[in-house]
Design an enzyme around this catalytic site. Sequence first.
Site, PDB file in Angstrom:
ATOM      1  N   GLN A  78       8.594  -2.523  16.780  1.00  7.32           N
ATOM      2  CA  GLN A  78       9.463  -3.312  15.598  1.00  7.32           C
ATOM      3  C   GLN A  78      10.634  -2.558  15.538  1.00  7.32           C
ATOM      4  O   GLN A  78      11.758  -3.222  15.128  1.00  7.32           O
ATOM      5  CB  GLN A  78       8.712  -3.782  14.483  1.00  7.32           C
ATOM      6  CG  GLN A  78       9.438  -4.113  13.363  1.00  7.32           C
ATOM      7  CD  GLN A  78       8.365  -4.681  12.337  1.00  7.32           C
ATOM      8  OE1 GLN A  78       8.019  -5.800  12.291  1.00  7.32           O
ATOM      9  NE2 GLN A  78       8.313  -3.948  11.184  1.00  7.32           N
TER      10      GLN A  78
ATOM     11  N   HIS B 293       0.938  -0.994  -0.167  1.00  6.86           N
ATOM     12  CA  HIS B 293       0.074   0.019   0.008  1.00  6.86           C
ATOM     13  C   HIS B 293       0.995   1.186  -0.014  1.00  6.86           C
ATOM     14  O   HIS B 293       2.189   1.075  -0.095  1.00  6.86           O
ATOM     15  CB  HIS B 293      -1.021  -0.018   1.194  1.00  6.86           C
ATOM     16  CG  HIS B 293      -0.288  -0.298   2.503  1.00  6.86           C
ATOM     17  ND1 HIS B 293       0.750   0.472   3.127  1.00  6.86           N
ATOM     18  CD2 HIS B 293      -0.301  -1.577   3.359  1.00  6.86           C
ATOM     19  CE1 HIS B 293       1.027   0.217   4.255  1.00  6.86           C
ATOM     20  NE2 HIS B 293       0.502  -1.284   4.475  1.00  6.86           N
TER      21      HIS B 293
ATOM     22  N   ASP C 169       4.907   0.569  13.030  1.00  3.02           N
ATOM     23  CA  ASP C 169       5.256  -0.762  14.029  1.00  3.02           C
ATOM     24  C   ASP C 169       6.536   0.009  14.870  1.00  3.02           C
ATOM     25  O   ASP C 169       7.562  -0.193  14.732  1.00  3.02           O
ATOM     26  CB  ASP C 169       5.683  -1.748  13.140  1.00  3.02           C
ATOM     27  CG  ASP C 169       4.588  -2.363  12.171  1.00  3.02           C
ATOM     28  OD1 ASP C 169       3.773  -2.773  12.892  1.00  3.02           O
ATOM     29  OD2 ASP C 169       4.891  -2.246  11.025  1.00  3.02           O
TER      30      ASP C 169
ATOM     31  N   HIS D 181       4.063   1.430   2.193  1.00  4.42           N
ATOM     32  CA  HIS D 181       5.300   0.677   1.752  1.00  4.42           C
ATOM     33  C   HIS D 181       5.657   1.645   0.558  1.00  4.42           C
ATOM     34  O   HIS D 181       7.219   1.448   0.406  1.00  4.42           O
ATOM     35  CB  HIS D 181       4.959  -0.845   1.106  1.00  4.42           C
ATOM     36  CG  HIS D 181       4.365  -1.960   1.866  1.00  4.42           C
ATOM     37  ND1 HIS D 181       3.006  -2.131   1.872  1.00  4.42           N
ATOM     38  CD2 HIS D 181       4.945  -2.390   3.124  1.00  4.42           C
ATOM     39  CE1 HIS D 181       2.744  -2.880   2.863  1.00  4.42           C
ATOM     40  NE2 HIS D 181       4.096  -3.215   3.550  1.00  4.42           N
TER      41      HIS D 181
ATOM     42  N   GLN E 168       6.692 -15.222  12.690  1.00  6.33           N
ATOM     43  CA  GLN E 168       6.516 -14.152  13.366  1.00  6.33           C
ATOM     44  C   GLN E 168       4.874 -14.211  13.690  1.00  6.33           C
ATOM     45  O   GLN E 168       4.371 -13.305  14.261  1.00  6.33           O
ATOM     46  CB  GLN E 168       6.617 -12.712  12.742  1.00  6.33           C
ATOM     47  CG  GLN E 168       6.051 -12.362  11.609  1.00  6.33           C
ATOM     48  CD  GLN E 168       6.698 -11.249  10.775  1.00  6.33           C
ATOM     49  OE1 GLN E 168       7.833 -11.346  10.509  1.00  6.33           O
ATOM     50  NE2 GLN E 168       6.011 -10.080  10.786  1.00  6.33           N
TER      51      GLN E 168
HETATM   52  O1  PAF Z   1       6.863  -5.214   9.254  1.00  8.10           O
HETATM   53  C1  PAF Z   1       6.641  -6.040   8.417  1.00  8.10           C
HETATM   54  O2  PAF Z   1       6.098  -6.144   7.497  1.00  8.10           O
HETATM   55  C2  PAF Z   1       7.501  -7.339   8.893  1.00  8.10           C
HETATM   56  O3  PAF Z   1       7.422  -7.536  10.037  1.00  8.10           O
HETATM   57  C3  PAF Z   1       8.783  -7.358   8.456  1.00  8.10           C
HETATM   58  C4  PAF Z   1       9.804  -6.374   8.814  1.00  8.10           C
HETATM   59  C5  PAF Z   1       8.928  -7.529   6.845  1.00  8.10           C
HETATM   60  C6  PAF Z   1       9.730  -8.596   8.907  1.00  8.10           C
HETATM   61  O4  PAF Z   1       8.839  -9.767   8.403  1.00  8.10           O
END
Ligand code: PAF
Length: 277
Positions: free
Chosen positions: A150, A31, A147, A34, A58
């Site tokens: 993350q 989207h 995120d 990204h 994950q």
């Molecule tokens: O944020 C994401 O899309 C995922 O967690 C990543 C960083 C591609 C790892 O799989």
Amino acid sequence: MQVLRTVSDLRRARSSMVGSVGFVPTMGYLHQGHLTLVRRARQENQRVVVSIFVNPMQFGPQEDLLHYPRDEERDRGLLEGEAVDVLFIPSVAEMYPAGYSTFVEVEEVTRRLEGASRPGHFRGVATVVAKLFNIVMPTRAYLGEKDAQQLLVVRRMVQDLNMDMAIVAVPTVREPDGLAMSSRNVYLSPEERRAATILWRALQLAQGLYSKGEKRGRSIRDQMVHLINSEPSAKVDYVNVADAETLEDLEEVKAPALASLAVWIGKTRLIDNIMLK
Ligand code: PAF
């Protein structure tokens, strides 16, 4: 754009790249969020590599791995349009061949929020991101601020494991009504889509309260929860006001503080956050 599916092909392509390499790891179903990462990578580097890999490691056993949205053809078209040099789309067997047994565990910062709600999630993220970084060997990797935890986990890992690269954080891209862009928004029915604006409204409430002088973390949190509960199809997973670096709960809020939340809208779990200023 070269589309490569094996580690050896990617390594071969990487070894012929001259100059800086920007890398955007994704799970596909792209989207505007990204594409903003990709554009930033394009501006700042000579070469751009994007990966699409829905990383089973994950996802928890009750999560949406099997239903996670995928559309390789559409994603390829979008990335062609952004002048990406290499798209890496490995299979699960390519990333985790039989006998695979090595995992990356980032401690402390993974204990709360997403880490508490989704046990094993960050172990999967750190493991796949470490592998992708080792394969692509980027100069810079681009990750979204949506995120937020993350981002902290990946930064910690890169620092702790002496990975020679920079992590670039890119602001969240929102729909006109404030909903953060996410591949999971596709799960929402029209009614749920309307209800999902409650996340952004709760974050704006937090910002408004803080700007007016409310410094009690608990009070900000309680008022956010109260607002979310006023939306019948929303169910709070967590609402948190924390130190932006350690993610420790703040009794007394002082910037930089991160207000973050995870909310179920029907069967879809959405996350979002705002840095209180
Ligand atoms: O944020 C994401 O899309 C995922 O967690 C990543 C960083 C591609 C790892 O799989």
